[in-house]
Design a protein around this motif. Structure first.
Motif, short mmCIF file in Angstrom:
data_model
loop_
_atom_site.label_atom_id
_atom_site.label_comp_id
_atom_site.label_asym_id
_atom_site.label_seq_id
_atom_site.Cartn_x
_atom_site.Cartn_y
_atom_site.Cartn_z
N UNK A 239 -5.95 0.39 -0.45
CA UNK A 239 -4.69 0.19 0.26
C UNK A 239 -3.30 0.91 0.02
N UNK A 240 -2.94 1.23 1.13
CA UNK A 240 -2.43 1.79 2.67
C UNK A 240 -0.51 0.56 2.41
N UNK A 241 -0.82 -0.74 2.02
CA UNK A 241 1.00 -1.36 1.61
C UNK A 241 2.10 -0.40 1.97
N UNK A 242 2.75 -1.00 2.52
CA UNK A 242 4.90 -0.23 2.51
C UNK A 242 4.22 0.86 2.56
N UNK A 243 3.92 1.36 3.75
CA UNK A 243 3.34 2.59 4.26
C UNK A 243 4.26 2.76 5.79
N UNK A 244 4.43 3.66 6.71
CA UNK A 244 5.20 3.69 7.87
C UNK A 244 3.60 3.32 8.92
N UNK A 245 2.89 3.26 8.65
CA UNK A 245 1.79 2.79 9.59
C UNK A 245 1.80 1.86 10.87
N UNK A 246 1.64 2.38 12.22
CA UNK A 246 1.84 2.14 12.75
C UNK A 246 0.62 1.52 13.33
N UNK A 247 -0.04 2.55 13.87
CA UNK A 247 -1.93 2.34 13.81
C UNK A 247 -3.07 3.49 13.30
#
Length: 299
Positions: A239-247
Motif C-alpha cells: 500500500x503506497x496510496x496517498x504519497x507523491x509517486x509519479x512513476x
C-alpha cells in the motif's frame, strides 16, 4: 484449555488495595498487609487458554496499584484505556509476562526495566504519548508482535535489531522521517505498517526483509520506490496510496504475489492509484495491474 470464570475487579476493590500502607518498613505486619492487598487483586486473575491473565482495562487508573507487581505468576496483563502517565521500575518484576497491553494511556516513556521481561512476545503500546523507545527493549528478543502506533516517535534504538523473532511491527501515525535502520535487521517481519508518518524515501535495504508479506506506507511523502523493493517475492499487499509517486520501478512486474490492483484498504494487492502518477503509467493502470505489468515487462 478452558478458562476459569471470574469477574473483573471493581474500582472499589482497587481503591481498597490502594489504601494499604506503602511506606518502607521492617515490620512483619506491614508486609502481611501488602500481601493481603495483592491477594485481593490476585483473586480476579483468570486462566485463559492456559495463561494466567489479569485485565485492569478501562478502570480509570492514573497509577498502578503497587501490589500489582507482586503477582509474578502473571502471563497476560491488560492495562489499556486508563490514564496512566508512567509505569514504575517494578514492572520488571513480572518476568513471566508474555502479553502486555498498554494501549490507550498517556505514557510518555517506557521504563528501562521493560527489558527484564525476557518472555514477552506481544507488546501493545499504541495510542500513548511516547516520543522514544528505551534501548533496553532490545533485550526482549522473544517479541513477535510490537505495536507503537499513534505516538510521537521519530526513531528506534539500534538495539531493536536483535528482534529476529518479530513478525509484526506497527509504527503507523508517528513522526518517522526515515525507516529506522534496525528494522532492516528484523528478518522475520511479515507485516510492517508505517502509514501516516513523514517518510520521503525507502532505503535499498528493504530487500533484506525477505519474509515480508504486507507493507503499508500510505499517507507519507514518498517520491520514488527503490527497485530493490521489487525483489520481495513474498509480498501480497503493498500500500503506497496517498504519497507523491509519479512513476514506478520497471522491475515492479516481479511482484507477482500482488495479483491485482486493490482499492479497499483490507484488500490484498497493489494500492497505488491515489498518487500524482504521470502518463503513460496513469493511463495503463486503467486496465488493472495485469495491464501495468505487461507494459513494464521487457519485450
Amino acid at each position: 484449555m478452558g478458562g476459569k470464570q471470574s469477574c473483573s475487579p471493581s474500582n472499589k476493590d482497587l481503591n481498597e488495595v490502594r489504601v494499604v500502607p506503602r511506606r518502607k518498613s521492617t515490620f512483619r505486619g506491614d508486609q502481611l498487609g501488602l500481601s493481603s492487598a495483592a491477594e485481593r487483586i490476585r483473586k480476579y486473575t483468570t486462566v485463559h487458554f492456559g495463561y494466567s491473565t489479569l485485565s485492569l482495562a478501562m478502570r480509570g487508573l492514573d497509577e498502578t496499584p503497587a501490589e500489582l507487581w507482586e503477582l509474578r505468576e502473571l502471563q497476560k496483563l491488560n492495562l489499556s484505556m486508563n490514564g496512566l502517565c508512567s509505569l514504575p521500575p517494578t514492572l520488571g518484576a513480572l518476568d513471566n509476562l508474555v502479553v502486555l497491553n498498554l494501549w490507550g494511556n498517556n505514557l510518555s516513556c517506557l521504563p528501562p526495566e521493560i527489558g527484564l521481561l525476557k518472555k514477552l512476545r506481544v507488546l501493545f503500546a499504541c495510542c500513548n504519548c511516547l516520543s522514544k523507545v528505551p534501548e533496553e527493549l532490545g533485550s526482549c528478543t522473544r517479541l513477535e508482535v510490537l505495536s507503537l502506533a499513534n505516538n510521537q516517535i521519530s526513531g528506534l534504538p539500534s538495539s531493536l535489531a536483535s528482534m529476529r523473532n518479530l513478525t509484526k511491527l506497527n509504527l503507523s501515525h508517528n513522526r518517522i522521517v526515515h525507516i529506522p535502520t534496525c528494522v532492516y535487521s528484523m528478518k522475520g517481519l511479515v507485516f510492517l505498517h508505517l502509514a501516516c508518518n513523514r517518510l520521503e524515501t525507502i532505503a535499498d535495504q528493504i530487500q533484506d526483509l525477505v519474509n515480508l508479506k504486507i507493507l503499508i506506507v500510505e499517507g507519507n511523502s514518498i517520491h520514488t520506490l527503490p527497485k530493490t523493493l521489487c525483489f520481495l517475492e513474498s509480498l501480497e499487499l503493498l500500500n503506497v496510496d496517498f504519497n507523491e509517486l509519479q512513476s514506478v520501478p520497471v522491475e515492479l512486474y516481479l511482484l507477482s504475489g500482488l495479483r491485482r490492483l486493490a482499492c479497499h484498504p483490507l484488500d490484498k494487492g497493489l494500492h497505488i492509484i491515489h498518487n500524482p502518477l504521470l502518463k503513460p503509467i496513469q493511463e495503463v493502470l486503467q486496465g488493472g495491474l495485469s495491464a501495468l505489468y505487461n507494459y513494464l515487462k521487457p519485450t
